[in-house]
Write an enzyme that holds these catalytic residues in place. Structure first.
Site, PDB file in Angstrom:
ATOM      1  N   GLU A  91      -5.022  -8.697  -0.534  1.00  0.00           N
ATOM      2  CA  GLU A  91      -5.845  -8.426   0.649  1.00  0.00           C
ATOM      3  C   GLU A  91      -7.284  -8.312   0.201  1.00  0.00           C
ATOM      4  OE1 GLU A  91      -4.704  -5.341   3.393  1.00  0.00           O
ATOM      5  OE2 GLU A  91      -2.550  -5.725   3.098  1.00  0.00           O
ATOM      6  N   GLU A 107       0.822  -1.210   0.000  1.00  0.00           N
ATOM      7  CA  GLU A 107       0.000   0.000   0.000  1.00  0.00           C
ATOM      8  C   GLU A 107       0.859   1.265   0.000  1.00  0.00           C
ATOM      9  OE1 GLU A 107      -3.114  -0.116   2.944  1.00  0.00           O
ATOM     10  OE2 GLU A 107      -4.002  -1.935   2.097  1.00  0.00           O
TER      11      GLU A 107
END
Length: 505
Positions: free
Chosen positions: A306, A175
């Site tokens: 994820e 991220e």
């Protein structure tokens, strides 16, 4: 009652469904690692070298293909050299992302690799780009995978491991648009190319480097990385610095500040959840379309490392630990996700549920020495026959299997199918909260032998498993499958997931 037909051509093979679509994720977050996988060698809970064995046994039953570690956001504040060597000499650290708790670094590289060996799973390591260095990550690759003689090889041997491990999957940060550095896409692309350059293939250990990609529908991020990382369209010879590009998507039906309770919800909440769950189909298609422009040969895999439901934490628990219950609703989110994953098997290489133990949409919940298998766990187990199977297209005709949810039409039936080792496996979900569905499986091209089926459902969508009621939501035999001149017919109960298996003749 909806009446549907699913046409499956048993003799027309599609792409292989990578087993890595059934991957898992274990972050240093809440009680996933400590008091989850790791109990320590002195624990009264049965363990091997500190690793809790009942969790290992449960996950081995899923044929778990890979395990992503150490994060998540935690990966970009983790310095791997703090987690090697004698445990009593390892420095403590503060987990600033998740609860601001102190950790003793007792679970580090060697412990993770031992866990993967016990599970029979491939390790997927996320490297520190946000607060680390190129040298740090390069040396981690060398420490784990190089043979012969080098500074990192000598350090590994000094810590008790003579032979290198095989570690194929490496995440280049996590991220980077957010907790991994709050970067711009252009900067992240350049930095990721630099890190990937120094993540070397040592010997015959060939790396599968996964660039930190987009959140949700940020197709511009994917386009920027694909254009600059892969160098397609530039004057230089195209070079794939990466073999995979990630993105993340969580099913959250409400606003971030009030996501809802995991087991206290009404039918309207449930349908909104299913709308958001099915949105992943459009997201995978969108990112795939962008990637196809720069990589028409599909040499770079899309990695959804994820995914899962995200609810408000259980009352009375640490808000930084992300502990939530897991109901039949979560299981149906998982079952529809897998049907969508199978549909996109040509581009989607890996997916990782968030997370494996005690965090978010967990497979397993622990409380002291007790262990509970969640409804989501059972979806993974019932579906494991799809791993590395040949996908079979399912043409589902069900015009009346639909609900209007706000301004969205929700298809309430979902299906996928595959063939492997001479057996057919069909997965069916009925997302309607109240109505059963009559389904005909129109099987063409080959014959099948006697079919067997199992169903996962419960009286209420809110039902879940606890130490006191560990099988409130558990699979059971489903015997109401009828042979017809077109194939098979069955009535799928409301809010249920079913798998049907049969030998191919």
């Amino acid at each position: 009652m909806p009446n549907a037909t699913a046409v499956i051509n048993l003799d027309i093979e599609g792409p292989t469904i990578s087993r890595h679509l059934y991957g898992h994720f274990a972050e240093h977050l809440g009680r996933c690692i400590y008091d989850g996988f790791w109990v320590g060698e002195d624990s009264p809970v049965p363990n091997e070298g500190g690793i809790r064995l009942d969790i290992v046994q449960a996950l081995r039953a899923l044929d778990i293909p890979n395990l992503r570690w150490p994060g998540g956001c935690f990966a970009d504040e983790y310095h791997w050299k703090d987690g090697i060597g004698p445990r009593d000499e390892r420095p403590r650290m503060v987990n600033t992302h998740w609860g601001n708790v102190e950790e003793n670094n007792h679970f580090g590289t060697h412990e993770f690799m031992a866990l993967c060996e016990l599970l029979g799973a491939e390790p997927y390591i996320s490297g520190n780009v946000g607060s680390g260095t190129v040298q740090e990550m390069s040396e981690w690759v060398e420490y784990l995978t190089r043979d012969g003689d080098s500074p990192m090889v000598r350090l590994r041997k000094a810590n008790g491991r003579e032979e290198p491990w095989r570690v194929k999957y490496w995440g280049i940060g996590n991220e980077t648009w957010g907790c991994g550095g709050n970067m711009r896409a252009e900067y992240a692309a350049d930095l990721s190319r630099q890190y990937a350059t120094y993540c070397r293939d040592h010997g015959d250990n060939k790396l599968y480097r996964i660039a930190s990609g987009a959140s949700d529908d940020d197709y511009k991020w994917t386009e920027t990385l694909m254009r600059q990382i892969s160098c397609f369209g530039c004057e230089a010879t195209p070079k794939n610095y990466f073999q995979g590009l990630s993105f993340h998507y969580y099913t959250i039906p409400g606003p971030w500040e009030s996501k809802g309770n995991s087991i206290v919800f009404d039918t309207e909440d449930y349908y909104r959840t299913m709308v958001q769950a099915r949105r992943v189909d459009r997201l995978i298609a969108g990112h795939s379309a962008v990637m196809d422009v720069y990589d028409p040969g599909r040499t770079v895999g899309l990695v959804l490392d994820e995914w899962g439901t995200w609810w408000d934490v259980e009352p009375g628990t640490n808000p930084g630990f992300l502990f939530q219950q897991n109901s039949l609703r979560d299981a149906l989110v998982a079952s529809t996700h897998f049907d969508i994953f199978h549909k996109h098997a040509a581009r989607l290489h890996m997916a990782n549920i968030a997370q494996t133990v005690n965090v978010l949409q967990a497979m397993i919940l622990t409380d002291g020495d007790s262990l509970v298998l969640t409804p989501s766990y059972h979806v993974f187990e019932m579906n494991k026959g799809h791993q590395d199977a040949t996908s079979l297209a399912v043409h589902l005709r069900a015009d009346d299997a639909r609900r209007t949810v706000g301004d969205t039409e929700l298809d309430t039936l979902s299906a996928s199918a595959s063939a492997k080792d001479g057996r057919l496996l069909v997965s069916l979900s009925n997302l309607d909260a109240e109505e059963p569905a009559e389904i005909t499986l129109d099987l063409r091209g080959r014959s099948i032998g006697t079919a067997s089926a199992r169903v996962l459902t419960a009286d209420r969508l809110q039902d879940h498993n606890t130490p006191q009621t560990p099988a409130a939501v558990a699979p059971r035999a489903f015997d109401d499958v009828k042979v017809t001149d077109r194939g098979l017919a069955l009535t799928l109960p409301p809010h249920s997931f079913l798998t049907l298996s049969a030998p191919l003749l």
